[in-house]
Design an enzyme around this catalytic site. Sequence first.
Site, mmCIF file in Angstrom:
data_model
loop_
_atom_site.group_PDB
_atom_site.id
_atom_site.type_symbol
_atom_site.label_atom_id
_atom_site.label_comp_id
_atom_site.label_asym_id
_atom_site.label_seq_id
_atom_site.Cartn_x
_atom_site.Cartn_y
_atom_site.Cartn_z
ATOM 1 N N HIS A 158 93.692 11.397 86.765
ATOM 2 C CA HIS A 158 92.232 11.529 86.682
ATOM 3 C C HIS A 158 91.869 12.769 85.864
ATOM 4 C CE1 HIS A 158 88.268 10.856 89.097
ATOM 5 N NE2 HIS A 158 88.003 11.434 87.938
ATOM 6 N N HIS A 179 89.305 14.186 82.582
ATOM 7 C CA HIS A 179 88.228 13.937 81.618
ATOM 8 C C HIS A 179 88.537 14.740 80.353
ATOM 9 C CE1 HIS A 179 85.632 11.767 84.471
ATOM 10 N NE2 HIS A 179 86.126 12.604 85.378
ATOM 11 N N LEU A 180 88.888 14.029 79.295
ATOM 12 C CA LEU A 180 89.233 14.718 78.035
ATOM 13 C C LEU A 180 88.030 14.810 77.097
ATOM 14 C CD1 LEU A 180 92.824 13.343 77.310
ATOM 15 C CD2 LEU A 180 92.172 15.578 78.235
ATOM 16 N N ASN A 210 84.534 7.722 80.804
ATOM 17 C CA ASN A 210 83.116 8.052 80.611
ATOM 18 C C ASN A 210 82.899 8.958 79.407
ATOM 19 O OD1 ASN A 210 84.302 10.234 81.906
ATOM 20 N ND2 ASN A 210 82.477 10.761 83.085
ATOM 21 N N ASP A 212 84.520 5.727 86.665
ATOM 22 C CA ASP A 212 84.404 7.038 87.287
ATOM 23 C C ASP A 212 83.211 7.845 86.772
ATOM 24 O OD1 ASP A 212 85.350 9.195 88.992
ATOM 25 O OD2 ASP A 212 85.560 10.241 87.095
ATOM 26 N N ASN A 231 81.280 16.457 91.900
ATOM 27 C CA ASN A 231 81.027 15.154 92.511
ATOM 28 C C ASN A 231 82.350 14.413 92.703
ATOM 29 O OD1 ASN A 231 79.520 13.072 93.528
ATOM 30 N ND2 ASN A 231 79.096 12.157 91.551
ATOM 31 N N ASP A 234 90.847 15.531 88.488
ATOM 32 C CA ASP A 234 89.436 15.341 88.113
ATOM 33 C C ASP A 234 88.975 16.488 87.216
ATOM 34 O OD1 ASP A 234 86.951 14.210 87.831
ATOM 35 O OD2 ASP A 234 86.281 14.601 89.885
ATOM 36 N N GLY A 293 81.128 19.142 88.019
ATOM 37 C CA GLY A 293 82.530 19.070 87.628
ATOM 38 C C GLY A 293 83.139 20.429 87.412
HETATM 39 ZN ZN LIG Z 1 84.575 10.571 90.012
#
Ligand SMILES: [Zn+2]
Lengths: 442, 321
Positions: free
Chosen positions: A63, A65-66, A97, A157, A283, A310, A329
């Site tokens: 998990h 986010h790049l 996302n 996500d 979140n 995350d 985040g």
């Molecule tokens: Zn999430």
Amino acid sequence: MTDYLITGAQLPEGSITDLLLADGRIAATGSDAADMAGARAGAQVHRIDAHGLVALPGLVDLHTHLREPGREDAETVASGTRAAAVGGFTCVHAMANTTPVADTAGVVEQVWRLGEDAGWAQVRPVGAVTVGLAGEQLAELGAMASSAARVRVFSDDGLCVHDPVLMRRALEYVKAFDGVVAQHAQEPRLTAGALMHEGIVSAELGLTGWPAVAEEAIIARDVLLAEHVGSRVHICHLSTAGSVDIVRWAKARGIQVTAEVTPHHLMLTDEAIRGYDPQFKVNPPLRTAEDVQAVRDGLEDGTIDIVATDHAPHPSEDKDCEFAAAAMGMTGLETALSVVTEAMVADDSRDFGWQDLARTMSATPARIGRVTGQGRPLAAGEPAHVTLVDPSARWTVDPAGLRTASENTPFAARELPARVMATFYRGVATVLDGQPQDGSTR
Amino acid sequence: MRHLLSAADLSREEAITVLDTAATMAATQSREIKKLPALRGLTVVNLFFEDSTRTRISFEAAAKRLSADVINFAAKGSSVSKGESLKDTAQTLQAMGADAVVIRHSASGAPHRLATSGWIDAPVVNAGDGMHQHPTQALLDAFTMRRHLMPEGGAGAGLDGKRVVIVGDVLHSRVARSNVDLLHTLGAEVTLVAPPTLLPIGASTWPCRISYDLDAAIAEQAPDAIMMLRVQRERMSSAGGGFFPSAAEYSRRYGLDAARFEALPGHALIMHPGPMNRGLEISARAADSDRSTIVEQVANGVAVRMAVLYLVLAGNEGTPS
Ligand SMILES: [Zn+2]
């Protein structure tokens, strides 16, 4: 290509060994390693004294986010995977996302190729479950699965697949290619405008609450749906004691459910928000001390299968503002191993050692994501994805000193145990002496 | 007092100092020349990210009566809606030489961010933030109660043993939170009365009683003061959260109607932070009675805000005469 002879490293289960990395594989272990290194004609052998260090299979994050494409001001595939390497990771799953959303074969292949070109870690794109993350129509999951990116994990996500019929269809559909839906469990109506965990602290601070039941209700629904259709389901960033109970119940019933917890939910509570510092806005939100104990217990007893970061980078202007206006985040790739060490390994009252860390941060996430060649035992013939950790090191988190392109860590100025000294990805040193190996040195 | 961010930050001693200073200020306001020179040459900025003419005028009057210069900065459409950021606004005010900033904001914690993020050096006074706090409202409410309920106008005293019932939308109310904190600090016994939907999860840990039954609370508490909170009619629609079924039902169960007014002890004060919804949370009978302090609360607001501005800007030099 350089060979690496790692001497005196402690394997996760405790034994001491040498490891020879050659041609992208673990060529030999034990006394064979030095012998073979001596016999490798023409190879340049770089010796690494790993006495006192723990050797782990390269870490795998399910998990991450790049942010690329779309928010290259926050992170790029290159900067994010470089940070990942410094954190000991050899594989990351890039969340969908982005802008555009990773909901087509074209976008997932682009992200996958950026990862290959950067060379810091294997990038496994996560495909969106629904077109544009809109929660209305299934994305072309099959096309993403059969693309060069070979997507196996699908997630909206950031948003929950809240429509129960759509969730059922997704769970069923991905069985055709052994995929898994990773659910961000958040009942949207119960969390409209929510800013932090709903409880004693939110009542005092006057911040709209995000109740635990909004997570638990979706998890309860989804494990029952997974049972009904005979699919596997993965729960992203589980954060409450009630969620742990539901997953424990589901597993006892034989439901194919896996769950992840983030390092920050293992360490921090909603009390951190009393100063209204948006670095603690995330979140799902930080929960209570009882929830932290419950997720630690769940990770220890196997109810929670894995730790996933995350990692969610944001530029400073999205955090340097009112709490309500701030983005949700926090970064995590470079602090994850240390936080898990502090929360779990260093706690002598817990039955959780390096083997468990290797299982929950490498082997099992690789298995859930169907990543062949990652999360493997450190044995001769296996791919050379290896992380060397100094368990006795202590370091202080300096947001500006982290390699991620963003500075939104909740652990600023905190002293943490354990430091990644070296990372090898496909037999190549991406990190040596704790430093990323840029350009020609690699 | 460096800043005034939350009523919960005030010790009993500090709170009584503010109330006593406000009493001194109020005494000067019956003079023919109301203006005091205490803050001459200093600049107070009213930074209002949320409309509130009443509160802004009250702070403006307070600052001017202490001879401060006042700059009104209405920044509607805050960074919540991606306008100018709070940080940039703060730094602009700093550059303009603001000596104190009075901030009103729809985001809970915005005054706290302004005071603690290093964006600005000036003292910060919270004039209401989201659903969090409105400390000068609580101070003016306490000031009003003390004046009527304590012997000899209450100089130097708290509100020990006084029973206060606060009724209405506690969930969204910064006034309720501030009052619970301050009244508890001053020794009063507070009872919150609301439908369960309008009480926050977690309120059970607050230093007060909680009741869902206004008639029972009046009968059991025999309150010395009852404070009716404003209820927004839109809270009953499903888009507004669907917190109660209808205005009529709210009024029947939680309104201060004539019968409940009659059931109160004869000396009980009728309070409301304003603006009122007559016929919803309060009847004309109660609002216009001679026990109503609603208009007096407005006047006391100026005196209390004079005291707060004085204490944050000139605080350690004693009270002016
Ligand atoms: Zn999430």
